[in-house]
Design an enzyme around this catalytic site. Structure first.
Site, PDB file in Angstrom:
ATOM      1  N   LYS A 211       0.838  -1.192   0.000  1.00  8.80           N
ATOM      2  CA  LYS A 211       0.000   0.000   0.000  1.00  8.80           C
ATOM      3  C   LYS A 211       0.879   1.251   0.000  1.00  8.80           C
ATOM      4  O   LYS A 211       0.678   2.170  -0.776  1.00  8.80           O
ATOM      5  CB  LYS A 211      -0.906  -0.035   1.244  1.00  8.80           C
ATOM      6  CG  LYS A 211      -1.835   1.141   1.362  1.00  8.80           C
ATOM      7  CD  LYS A 211      -2.793   0.957   2.530  1.00  8.80           C
ATOM      8  CE  LYS A 211      -3.512   2.249   2.840  1.00  8.80           C
ATOM      9  NZ  LYS A 211      -4.436   2.129   3.959  1.00  8.80           N
ATOM     10  N   GLU A 217      10.427  -4.707   4.559  1.00 10.13           N
ATOM     11  CA  GLU A 217      10.512  -6.091   4.086  1.00 10.13           C
ATOM     12  C   GLU A 217      10.232  -6.173   2.583  1.00 10.13           C
ATOM     13  O   GLU A 217      10.965  -6.800   1.824  1.00 10.13           O
ATOM     14  CB  GLU A 217       9.485  -6.972   4.823  1.00 10.13           C
ATOM     15  CG  GLU A 217       9.770  -7.209   6.287  1.00 10.13           C
ATOM     16  CD  GLU A 217       9.181  -6.141   7.189  1.00 10.13           C
ATOM     17  OE1 GLU A 217       8.877  -5.022   6.698  1.00 10.13           O
ATOM     18  OE2 GLU A 217       9.036  -6.421   8.391  1.00 10.13           O
ATOM     19  N   GLY A 273      -4.881  -2.006   5.040  1.00 16.92           N
ATOM     20  CA  GLY A 273      -4.071  -3.131   4.553  1.00 16.92           C
ATOM     21  C   GLY A 273      -4.737  -4.474   4.800  1.00 16.92           C
ATOM     22  O   GLY A 273      -4.821  -5.334   3.924  1.00 16.92           O
ATOM     23  N   ARG A 274      -5.250  -4.667   6.016  1.00 17.31           N
ATOM     24  CA  ARG A 274      -5.826  -5.976   6.365  1.00 17.31           C
ATOM     25  C   ARG A 274      -7.226  -6.163   5.799  1.00 17.31           C
ATOM     26  O   ARG A 274      -7.841  -7.207   5.995  1.00 17.31           O
ATOM     27  CB  ARG A 274      -5.808  -6.168   7.885  1.00 17.31           C
ATOM     28  CG  ARG A 274      -6.428  -5.019   8.672  1.00 17.31           C
ATOM     29  CD  ARG A 274      -6.063  -5.090  10.152  1.00 17.31           C
ATOM     30  NE  ARG A 274      -6.555  -3.962  10.925  1.00 17.31           N
ATOM     31  CZ  ARG A 274      -5.913  -2.808  11.082  1.00 17.31           C
ATOM     32  NH1 ARG A 274      -4.748  -2.601  10.471  1.00 17.31           N
ATOM     33  NH2 ARG A 274      -6.409  -1.851  11.823  1.00 17.31           N
ATOM     34  N   GLU A 359      -4.841  -6.877  14.726  1.00 18.85           N
ATOM     35  CA  GLU A 359      -4.336  -5.555  14.349  1.00 18.85           C
ATOM     36  C   GLU A 359      -5.485  -4.540  14.414  1.00 18.85           C
ATOM     37  O   GLU A 359      -5.281  -3.360  14.652  1.00 18.85           O
ATOM     38  CB  GLU A 359      -3.706  -5.582  12.942  1.00 18.85           C
ATOM     39  CG  GLU A 359      -2.706  -4.444  12.727  1.00 18.85           C
ATOM     40  CD  GLU A 359      -1.924  -4.536  11.426  1.00 18.85           C
ATOM     41  OE1 GLU A 359      -2.482  -4.245  10.356  1.00 18.85           O
ATOM     42  OE2 GLU A 359      -0.735  -4.886  11.457  1.00 18.85           O
ATOM     43  N   HIS A 390      -5.227 -33.674  17.285  1.00 16.21           N
ATOM     44  CA  HIS A 390      -4.127 -34.532  17.763  1.00 16.21           C
ATOM     45  C   HIS A 390      -3.000 -33.701  18.331  1.00 16.21           C
ATOM     46  O   HIS A 390      -1.856 -34.148  18.394  1.00 16.21           O
ATOM     47  CB  HIS A 390      -3.650 -35.428  16.620  1.00 16.21           C
ATOM     48  CG  HIS A 390      -4.746 -36.330  16.145  1.00 16.21           C
ATOM     49  ND1 HIS A 390      -4.973 -37.582  16.689  1.00 16.21           N
ATOM     50  CD2 HIS A 390      -5.735 -36.133  15.237  1.00 16.21           C
ATOM     51  CE1 HIS A 390      -6.032 -38.118  16.108  1.00 16.21           C
ATOM     52  NE2 HIS A 390      -6.523 -37.259  15.220  1.00 16.21           N
ATOM     53  N   LYS A 510       9.374  -0.867  14.344  1.00 16.44           N
ATOM     54  CA  LYS A 510       9.916  -0.517  13.023  1.00 16.44           C
ATOM     55  C   LYS A 510      10.989   0.563  13.174  1.00 16.44           C
ATOM     56  O   LYS A 510      12.056   0.487  12.568  1.00 16.44           O
ATOM     57  CB  LYS A 510       8.812   0.038  12.115  1.00 16.44           C
ATOM     58  CG  LYS A 510       7.831  -0.968  11.566  1.00 16.44           C
ATOM     59  CD  LYS A 510       6.907  -0.280  10.555  1.00 16.44           C
ATOM     60  CE  LYS A 510       5.731  -1.133  10.162  1.00 16.44           C
ATOM     61  NZ  LYS A 510       4.750  -0.448   9.340  1.00 16.44           N
TER      62      LYS A 510
HETATM   63  O1  F6P Z   1       3.180  -3.264   9.813  1.00 14.87           O
HETATM   64  C1  F6P Z   1       1.811  -3.274   9.682  1.00 14.87           C
HETATM   65  C2  F6P Z   1       1.350  -2.901   8.308  1.00 14.87           C
HETATM   66  O2  F6P Z   1       1.271  -1.533   8.186  1.00 14.87           O
HETATM   67  C3  F6P Z   1       0.026  -3.565   8.018  1.00 14.87           C
HETATM   68  O3  F6P Z   1      -1.047  -2.880   8.537  1.00 14.87           O
HETATM   69  C4  F6P Z   1       0.046  -3.669   6.540  1.00 14.87           C
HETATM   70  O4  F6P Z   1      -0.892  -4.595   6.082  1.00 14.87           O
HETATM   71  C5  F6P Z   1       1.474  -4.099   6.323  1.00 14.87           C
HETATM   72  O5  F6P Z   1       2.201  -3.378   7.285  1.00 14.87           O
HETATM   73  C6  F6P Z   1       2.032  -3.881   4.951  1.00 14.87           C
HETATM   74  O6  F6P Z   1       1.977  -2.548   4.549  1.00 14.87           O
HETATM   75  P1  F6P Z   1       2.169  -2.136   3.040  1.00 14.87           P
HETATM   76  O7  F6P Z   1       1.092  -2.745   2.247  1.00 14.87           O
HETATM   77  O8  F6P Z   1       2.128  -0.637   3.036  1.00 14.87           O
HETATM   78  O9  F6P Z   1       3.518  -2.642   2.591  1.00 14.87           O
END
Ligand code: F6P
Length: 547
Positions: A211, A217, A273-274, A359, A390, A510
């Site tokens: 987003k 990452e 995002g979620r 979240e 199990h 972060k």
């Molecule tokens: O670290 C949390 C977060 O902001 C989530 O809410 C989001 O889904 C994810 O990181 C990834 O964010 P982006 O889509 O901006 O890379």
């Protein structure tokens, strides 16, 4: 936690009424509730939008449901629902509307953000995704060397990964089996190394999903993916345009990365995002299952949205699920909810739900910033059945904690073989029955169990569960199921008076990581200014890397 400021929730009439009601019925066993009310197993059920919910095995009476719905009204749920659907800025800490429902709106519908109808924008992006997906799926879209694309890798994290990977796994049955789909999220290099190990770069398309297009990452993995691709196709930078597309709200950063804006699929800051797997973030899903199946999934979402918006609370699936969670967690003190899909294709569903629920509602202050004096989001977790039986079900049946369970099952298997499905469904029904009714000492003794062993073999029962049943796992059903949980989360957030759509709690870690990265990488002693534990760990790691 600092001393709780008396919040309005616990002083509400509805809350007090529920507390008194809890005192009156909390000791009544489910055995008694069922024995006293032979119709209970049919009455406490609800069928809507293609899903059947049996909530009879909760420790509730008709009065509980009435009081919970009354509390929801007192907390303003009807107007909060309307606010969300109308595009009001209900994400107050970020000053944004919350309009994932617009992502599955039907053409012709009108939803306004600052006076602008966003529905045509949504459909424009969907059409662009459809056009691109068809090109890739038919082989019309060629890689840099002229080979067709056979591998699609989604690079993203959090909502830009968990939804896509869950949906791909859930709908694998409908996917193009001649293509390979993989998902890279972790900054751990093992993730990307393993994802590409056996793939031909010339046949591989990366969908960079972020987003913000700034997430550490994703940006690190995207850069490594670009290096891998270029190394594999002879280093020609022009290859990026044929092998990378982006899904983002940040056009500037996308083109900075080197992706042609024509290959960018947009969405908007009013999609959390979620809550984004049905936006362009679902591009990998559409590539896997095709446009029609993707649209069918959106239709399923929409059906549940409409049900949530229109049905009276007493007959409203997401509202009831949300309120039952409040009842079990705030009154009975349960701290978790186990989500147990009896459907192997839903193996990533619990992981997806963890972000969606925790979240969203893992917050300790209200919309006004006051500290709450009640518990908020329970911890969601789970595994597909029957595997979990199990492993951790022992604790659910005989442990000291109350763990409400959501069982999810389907009448028809997508892979019917022999007696498997009957045995699978027998297990779901048996587990819910065992949890509710247990086995008394008298029953254990009657089986000839020696006295010393009796207590070990007793099942108290009285452990609540829901069963969600649908006919078959289809794209529509998946949409309905996700929408059900999205709105259940919203319902809970409204009762707790939270902003369910921000996530400030992910920031501090972060920021600290950004500070520590150069301290791990610098050639010279960085000077150690953290606490003694962190300083020691950094020193130890630096030493392990050698001079
Ligand atoms: O670290 C949390 C977060 O902001 C989530 O809410 C989001 O889904 C994810 O990181 C990834 O964010 P982006 O889509 O901006 O890379």
């Amino acid at each position: 936690m600092t001393a709780a400021i008396q919040s309005r929730l616990t002083s509400r009439q509805g809350w007090k009424a529920l507390a008194a009601h809890y005192d009156a019925i909390s000791k009544v066993h489910l055995r008694t509730l069922f024995a006293d009310d032979p119709d209970r197993g049919e009455r406490f059920t609800l069928e809507a939008a293609g899903l059947y919910l049996d909530y009879s095995k909760n420790r509730i009476t008709d009065e509980t449901v009435a009081l919970l719905c009354e509390l929801a009204r007192e907390c303003g749920l009807p107007s909060r629902i309307e606010s969300m659907f109308s595009g009001d800025k209900i994400n107050v800490t970020e000053g944004r509307p919350v309009l994932h429902v617009a992502l599955r709106s039907v053409p012709g519908q009108q939803i306004f953000v600052d006076g602008h109808n966003v529905v045509p924008d949504v459909h424009e992006v969907l059409d662009k995704m459809a056009g691109f997906s068809e090109q890739v799926r038919t082989g019309a879209w060629k890689g840099h060397t002229g080979k067709r694309i056979r591998n699609v890798i989604n690079v993203g994290i959090g909502g830009s990964d968990l939804g896509p990977v869950m949906a791909y796994e859930a709908l694998k049955h409908y996917s193009d089996r001649s293509m390979t789909f993989r998902f890279i999220s972790n900054i751990d290099s093992t993730d990307i190394a393993e994802a590409v190990v056996d793939l031909d770069p010339a046949e591989t398309l990366f969908v960079i999903s972020s987003k913000t297009f700034t997430t550490l990452e994703t940006m690190t993995n995207a850069a490594t993916a670009r290096e891998w691709l270029l190394a594999g196709v002879g280093g020609d930078q022009r290859a990026v345009a044929r092998h990378f597309v982006a899904v983002s709200t940040n056009a500037e950063k996308v083109s900075e990365f080197g992706i042609d804006p024509a290959n960018m699929f947009g969405f908007w800051d009013w999609v959390g995002g979620r809550y984004s797997m049905d936006s362009a973030i679902g591009l990998s899903t559409m590539l896997a299952i095709g446009t029609n199946n993707f649209r069918a999934m959106l239709a399923g979402f929409h059906e549940m949205d409409e049900h949530f918006r229109c049905a009276p609370f007493e007959r409203n699936l997401p509202v009831l699920m949300g309120l039952l969670s409040i009842w079990n967690n705030n009154f009975f003190g349960a701290e978790t909810i186990a989500v147990l899909p009896y459907e192997q294709y839903l193996k990533r569903f619990p992981a997806y739900l963890q972000q969606l629920t925790m979240e969203s509602n893992g917050k300790h202050v209200t919309l006004n910033g006051d500290t709450v004096d009640y518990d908020t989001s329970p911890i969601y977790w789970g595994e597909p059945g029957t595997n979990g039986q199990h492993s951790f079900y022992q604790l659910i049946h005989q442990g000291t904690r109350l763990i409400p369970c959501d069982f999810i099952a389907f009448n028809q298997s997508l892979n019917p073989i022999g007696r498997h499905h009957d045995m699978l469904l027998a297990n779901v029904f048996a587990q819910a029955e065992a949890l509710a009714f247990g086995k008394t000492a008298k029953e254990v003794r009657a089986e000839g169990t020696p006295d010393w062993l009796v207590s070990h073999r007793v099942f108290e029962g009285n452990r609540p569960s829901n069963i969600i049943l649908a006919d078959q796992l289809t794209p529509e059903t998946l949409g309905r199921l996700i929408s059900l949980y999205e709105h259940s989360v919203f319902t809970q957030g409204v009762i707790w008076n939270l902003d369910s759509f921000d996530q400030w709690g992910v920031e501090l870690g972060k920021v600290l990581a950004q500070r520590i990265i150069p301290e791990l990488e610098s050639k010279t002693d960085p000077g150690f200014t953290h606490d003694s534990s962190t300083n020691n760990l950094i020193r130890r790691y630096r030493k392990s890397k050698g001079p």
